[in-house]
Motif scaffolding. Structure first.
Motif, PDB file in Angstrom:
ATOM      1  N   ARG A 148     -54.903  52.616  72.795  1.00  0.00           N
ATOM      2  CA  ARG A 148     -53.611  52.025  73.172  1.00  0.00           C
ATOM      3  C   ARG A 148     -52.585  53.114  73.451  1.00  0.00           C
ATOM      4  NH1 ARG A 148     -49.239  48.851  69.689  1.00  0.00           N
ATOM      5  NH2 ARG A 148     -48.253  47.640  71.348  1.00  0.00           N
ATOM      6  N   LEU A 149     -52.573  54.163  72.610  1.00  0.00           N
ATOM      7  CA  LEU A 149     -51.636  55.265  72.828  1.00  0.00           C
ATOM      8  C   LEU A 149     -51.929  55.980  74.139  1.00  0.00           C
ATOM      9  CD1 LEU A 149     -49.379  57.105  71.801  1.00  0.00           C
ATOM     10  CD2 LEU A 149     -51.122  58.424  70.572  1.00  0.00           C
ATOM     11  N   HIS A 150     -53.210  56.187  74.422  1.00  0.00           N
ATOM     12  CA  HIS A 150     -53.584  56.841  75.676  1.00  0.00           C
ATOM     13  C   HIS A 150     -53.130  56.019  76.872  1.00  0.00           C
ATOM     14  CE1 HIS A 150     -56.392  57.550  79.067  1.00  0.00           C
ATOM     15  NE2 HIS A 150     -56.311  58.817  78.696  1.00  0.00           N
ATOM     16  N   ASP A 151     -53.364  54.703  76.834  1.00  0.00           N
ATOM     17  CA  ASP A 151     -52.969  53.849  77.951  1.00  0.00           C
ATOM     18  C   ASP A 151     -51.454  53.785  78.094  1.00  0.00           C
ATOM     19  OD1 ASP A 151     -55.611  53.402  78.391  1.00  0.00           O
ATOM     20  OD2 ASP A 151     -55.650  51.362  77.575  1.00  0.00           O
ATOM     21  N   ALA A 152     -50.743  53.814  76.960  1.00  0.00           N
ATOM     22  CA  ALA A 152     -49.285  53.791  77.021  1.00  0.00           C
ATOM     23  C   ALA A 152     -48.763  55.068  77.658  1.00  0.00           C
ATOM     24  CB  ALA A 152     -48.705  53.618  75.625  1.00  0.00           C
ATOM     25  N   ASN A 153     -49.335  56.222  77.285  1.00  0.00           N
ATOM     26  CA  ASN A 153     -48.907  57.495  77.876  1.00  0.00           C
ATOM     27  C   ASN A 153     -49.234  57.541  79.362  1.00  0.00           C
ATOM     28  OD1 ASN A 153     -47.944  58.442  75.429  1.00  0.00           O
ATOM     29  ND2 ASN A 153     -49.864  59.473  74.888  1.00  0.00           N
ATOM     30  N   LEU A 154     -50.409  57.017  79.723  1.00  0.00           N
ATOM     31  CA  LEU A 154     -50.789  57.015  81.133  1.00  0.00           C
ATOM     32  C   LEU A 154     -49.858  56.117  81.937  1.00  0.00           C
ATOM     33  CD1 LEU A 154     -52.802  57.835  83.329  1.00  0.00           C
ATOM     34  CD2 LEU A 154     -54.209  55.866  82.678  1.00  0.00           C
ATOM     35  N   GLY A 160     -44.935  53.271  84.779  1.00  0.00           N
ATOM     36  CA  GLY A 160     -44.974  51.906  84.279  1.00  0.00           C
ATOM     37  C   GLY A 160     -44.266  51.786  82.944  1.00  0.00           C
ATOM     38  N   ASN A 161     -44.336  50.594  82.379  1.00  0.00           N
ATOM     39  CA  ASN A 161     -43.707  50.330  81.086  1.00  0.00           C
ATOM     40  C   ASN A 161     -44.789  50.331  80.020  1.00  0.00           C
ATOM     41  OD1 ASN A 161     -42.225  49.563  78.916  1.00  0.00           O
ATOM     42  ND2 ASN A 161     -41.704  47.513  79.675  1.00  0.00           N
ATOM     43  N   GLY A 162     -44.976  51.501  79.372  1.00  0.00           N
ATOM     44  CA  GLY A 162     -46.025  51.621  78.380  1.00  0.00           C
ATOM     45  C   GLY A 162     -45.849  50.693  77.212  1.00  0.00           C
ATOM     46  N   SER A 163     -44.632  50.326  76.871  1.00  0.00           N
ATOM     47  CA  SER A 163     -44.391  49.472  75.716  1.00  0.00           C
ATOM     48  C   SER A 163     -44.840  48.035  75.952  1.00  0.00           C
ATOM     49  CB  SER A 163     -42.902  49.482  75.344  1.00  0.00           C
ATOM     50  OG  SER A 163     -42.125  48.947  76.417  1.00  0.00           O
ATOM     51  N   ALA A 164     -45.128  47.708  77.225  1.00  0.00           N
ATOM     52  CA  ALA A 164     -45.512  46.328  77.547  1.00  0.00           C
ATOM     53  C   ALA A 164     -47.008  46.074  77.366  1.00  0.00           C
ATOM     54  CB  ALA A 164     -45.110  45.999  78.987  1.00  0.00           C
ATOM     55  N   LEU A 165     -47.773  47.107  76.997  1.00  0.00           N
ATOM     56  CA  LEU A 165     -49.210  46.934  76.829  1.00  0.00           C
ATOM     57  C   LEU A 165     -49.493  45.949  75.702  1.00  0.00           C
ATOM     58  CD1 LEU A 165     -50.348  50.655  77.183  1.00  0.00           C
ATOM     59  CD2 LEU A 165     -50.679  48.820  78.837  1.00  0.00           C
ATOM     60  N   ASP A 166     -50.357  44.989  75.974  1.00  0.00           N
ATOM     61  CA  ASP A 166     -50.658  43.934  75.007  1.00  0.00           C
ATOM     62  C   ASP A 166     -51.573  44.485  73.921  1.00  0.00           C
ATOM     63  OD1 ASP A 166     -51.325  41.690  73.613  1.00  0.00           O
ATOM     64  OD2 ASP A 166     -52.106  40.564  75.324  1.00  0.00           O
ATOM     65  N   ILE A 167     -51.110  44.455  72.674  1.00  0.00           N
ATOM     66  CA  ILE A 167     -51.906  44.995  71.567  1.00  0.00           C
ATOM     67  C   ILE A 167     -53.201  44.225  71.376  1.00  0.00           C
ATOM     68  CG2 ILE A 167     -50.780  43.566  69.808  1.00  0.00           C
ATOM     69  CD1 ILE A 167     -50.994  45.944  67.908  1.00  0.00           C
ATOM     70  N   GLY A 168     -53.214  42.958  71.799  1.00  0.00           N
ATOM     71  CA  GLY A 168     -54.423  42.158  71.650  1.00  0.00           C
ATOM     72  C   GLY A 168     -55.616  42.724  72.380  1.00  0.00           C
ATOM     73  N   HIS A 169     -55.369  43.529  73.436  1.00  0.00           N
ATOM     74  CA  HIS A 169     -56.468  44.146  74.173  1.00  0.00           C
ATOM     75  C   HIS A 169     -57.161  45.231  73.363  1.00  0.00           C
ATOM     76  CE1 HIS A 169     -54.246  42.921  78.135  1.00  0.00           C
ATOM     77  NE2 HIS A 169     -54.933  41.926  77.595  1.00  0.00           N
ATOM     78  N   TYR A 170     -56.556  45.659  72.295  1.00  0.00           N
ATOM     79  CA  TYR A 170     -57.072  46.797  71.529  1.00  0.00           C
ATOM     80  C   TYR A 170     -57.551  46.392  70.133  1.00  0.00           C
ATOM     81  CZ  TYR A 170     -54.614  49.062  75.315  1.00  0.00           C
ATOM     82  OH  TYR A 170     -54.187  49.421  76.566  1.00  0.00           O
ATOM     83  N   VAL A 171     -57.568  45.110  69.838  1.00  0.00           N
ATOM     84  CA  VAL A 171     -58.048  44.611  68.556  1.00  0.00           C
ATOM     85  C   VAL A 171     -59.269  43.722  68.813  1.00  0.00           C
ATOM     86  CG1 VAL A 171     -57.530  43.251  66.503  1.00  0.00           C
ATOM     87  CG2 VAL A 171     -55.753  44.679  67.520  1.00  0.00           C
ATOM     88  N   THR A 172     -60.361  44.013  68.101  1.00  0.00           N
ATOM     89  CA  THR A 172     -61.590  43.223  68.220  1.00  0.00           C
ATOM     90  C   THR A 172     -62.070  42.848  66.830  1.00  0.00           C
ATOM     91  OG1 THR A 172     -62.236  44.456  70.216  1.00  0.00           O
ATOM     92  CG2 THR A 172     -63.946  43.148  69.124  1.00  0.00           C
ATOM     93  N   LEU A 173     -62.324  41.584  66.623  1.00  0.00           N
ATOM     94  CA  LEU A 173     -62.844  41.140  65.336  1.00  0.00           C
ATOM     95  C   LEU A 173     -64.276  41.623  65.145  1.00  0.00           C
ATOM     96  CD1 LEU A 173     -61.568  37.451  65.220  1.00  0.00           C
ATOM     97  CD2 LEU A 173     -60.639  39.411  63.984  1.00  0.00           C
ATOM     98  N   GLY A 174     -64.589  42.043  63.914  1.00  0.00           N
ATOM     99  CA  GLY A 174     -65.952  42.380  63.566  1.00  0.00           C
ATOM    100  C   GLY A 174     -66.758  41.121  63.267  1.00  0.00           C
ATOM    101  N   PRO A 175     -68.017  41.281  62.856  1.00  0.00           N
ATOM    102  CA  PRO A 175     -68.851  40.094  62.601  1.00  0.00           C
ATOM    103  C   PRO A 175     -68.305  39.207  61.483  1.00  0.00           C
ATOM    104  CG  PRO A 175     -69.956  42.128  61.932  1.00  0.00           C
ATOM    105  CD  PRO A 175     -68.773  42.536  62.726  1.00  0.00           C
ATOM    106  N   LEU A 176     -67.818  39.803  60.402  1.00  0.00           N
ATOM    107  CA  LEU A 176     -67.241  38.998  59.319  1.00  0.00           C
ATOM    108  C   LEU A 176     -65.949  38.325  59.770  1.00  0.00           C
ATOM    109  CD1 LEU A 176     -67.026  37.992  56.424  1.00  0.00           C
ATOM    110  CD2 LEU A 176     -66.100  40.236  55.770  1.00  0.00           C
TER     111      LEU A 176
END
Length: 354
Positions: A148-154, A160-176
C-alpha cells in the motif's frame, strides 16, 4: 437480524434410525453420499453468534468444482468413516466445537475434513497447514502495508492522490478468518498438524474459538471515516467487513489434526471434541483399498498382511497411503519378469521410523 428460534418438535432419540438405517441424529454418516437437504441443528445457547448476514454479500458454501478436483477431495468421496468416528464428528457439529483428530500418519485425519464437506455439501475446504513459524495473525488476515505504501508513493509521483487508495485492496482474510465470515451454513476449516505449531499458538487460538470473532486493526483504525470495507478472502472471493470486525453466524466445522507428537494445554483441549483414529483393522484396510483401487489380488493381499503384521508388534511404522501406493504399483506396473521387483515394494513400504 431476528433472534434464533428454538427447535420445534421432538428431538430424535439416540436409538432411533433414519430411512437408511443410520442413527436419526447423525448429520454426517461417513458413507460418501452427498446430502443436499440438511438443516443444521440449533446451536447451544452459549455457542450462538450474531454475525450480520447481508444479502448479496458472502454466499453460503455450495457444491463447486473445487470439491472434486483436488486429490484429497476425490479421495473423500470414497472415504469411509467408522461409526465411532462418525458419532464424534456429529457431536462436534451439534456442540459447535472444533474436532481434534489424532492418529498415525496416513490414517485419514485430513481426508476426514474433505469427507465432511463433501457429504454435507459445504463447498471447498479451507486449509491452514501449520508450521513452526505459524501464528494467529497468519490464519486470520494478512495486511500488505508495504504494498500500500509503495502504491501510494507511486501514485503521488505520478500526480495522483495516494491517500485515496482503498485499504481493502491490501487486506486478505486467511483461512481461519474466511471460515469465520457470517453465513447461514458453516464452512469446513482444516487446521493441519497443529502439533507442529509454536507452543503459544493453541493458547492464542482460545479467544477466537470461544468468541467466534476477531478484529482487523488496520480497518478498525479507519472505521470512524469508513464503516464498510470490501476485502479479499482466502478462497479467492471477497467479503464486506463492518467497522473492522468479523463475527461468525454459524461457527465453522473446524478440524485440527495431530500426529500425537505433543501435549496441548487443558484450556485448548476443553474447547475441543477429541477423536483418536485407530489404525485400521485388516477388514477396514481391505475396504479402503477396494473403494479406491478395486478388488484385491493375491499379491495385494500380501501387502495388506504386511501392514497388519507391522501393526501387531514388529515395530515398523507404516501408513495407509503407503499401502495404497504399493498396491497401485503392484497392480499396474506390469513388472513380471523383473527379478528385482521386490526392492520396489520394499522401498514404497519402507517403515517411517527407519
Amino acid at each position: 437480524m431476528p433472534p434464533r428460534q428454538r427447535a420445534s418438535g421432538r428431538r430424535p432419540a439416540h436409538d432411533q434410525q433414519d430411512e437408511s438405517g443410520y442413527p436419526a441424529w447423525w448429520l454426517y454418516r461417513g458413507d460418501g453420499h452427498r446430502r443436499t437437504d440438511l438443516r443444521m441443528p440449533v446451536a447451544p445457547p452459549w455457542r450462538q453468534f450474531e454475525g450480520e448476514i447481508v444479502e448479496g454479500d458472502v454466499a453460503d458454501p455450495a457444491h463447486d468444482a473445487e470439491t472434486t478436483t483436488t486429490g484429497k477431495a476425490r479421495m473423500a468421496i470414497k472415504y469411509r468413516a467408522g461409526p465411532d468416528e462418525a458419532r464424534l464428528v456429529n457431536a462436534a457439529i451439534y456442540l459447535r466445537r472444533p474436532l481434534l483428530v489424532t492418529g498415525l500418519p496416513g490414517t485419514g485425519k485430513s481426508t476426514l475434513a474433505y469427507s465432511i464437506a463433501h457429504e454435507l455439501d459445504l463447498g471447498g475446504v479451507l486449509t491452514w497447514p501449520v508450521t513452526s513459524r505459524s501464528n494467529l495473525s497468519e490464519g486470520l488476515f494478512q495486511y500488505d502495508a508495504l504494498g500500500r505504501l509503495h502504491d501510494a508513493n507511486l501514485a503521488a509521483t505520478l500526480g495522483g492522490n495516494g491517500s485515496a487508495l482503498d485499504i481493502g485492496h491490501y487486506v486478505t482474510l486467511g483461512p481461519l478468518g474466511t471460515a469465520l465470515l457470517p453465513r447461514t451454513r458453516p464452512r469446513v476449516l482444516l487446521i493441519d498438524e497443529i502439533d507442529k505449531a509454536d507452543v503459544d499458538l493453541p493458547n492464542d487460538l482460545l479467544s477466537v474459538l470461544e468468541d467466534g470473532r476477531f478484529v482487523i486493526p488496520p480497518l478498525r483504525r479507519l472505521s470512524a471515516k469508513t464503516e464498510q470495507f470490501t476485502i479479499g478472502t482466502d478462497d479467492g472471493g471477497s467479503a464486506k467487513v463492518y467497522r473492522g470486525q468479523v463475527t461468525c453466524r454459524e461457527f465453522p466445522i473446524v478440524i485440527f489434526t495431530s500426529n500425537g507428537e505433543r501435549d496441548f494445554p487443558p484450556a485448548f483441549l476443553r474447547r475441543c471434541v477429541r477423536l483418536d483414529i485407530a489404525p485400521p483393522s485388516k477388514q477396514k484396510l481391505r475396504d479402503i483399498v477396494t473403494a479406491q483401487l478395486g478388488p484385491l489380488s493375491a499379491d495385494s493381499e500380501k501387502i495388506v498382511d504386511r501392514f497388519c503384521t507391522a501393526l501387531k508388534g514388529s515395530g515398523d511404522l507404516l501408513s495407509v497411503d503407503q499401502v495404497l501406493n504399493a498396491i497401485l504399483i503392484e497392480e499396474s506396473a506390469g513388472h513380471h519378469g523383473d527379478e528385482g521387483w521386490a526392492s520396489v515394494i520394499n522401498a514404497v513400504l519402507r517403515p517411517l521410523n527407519k
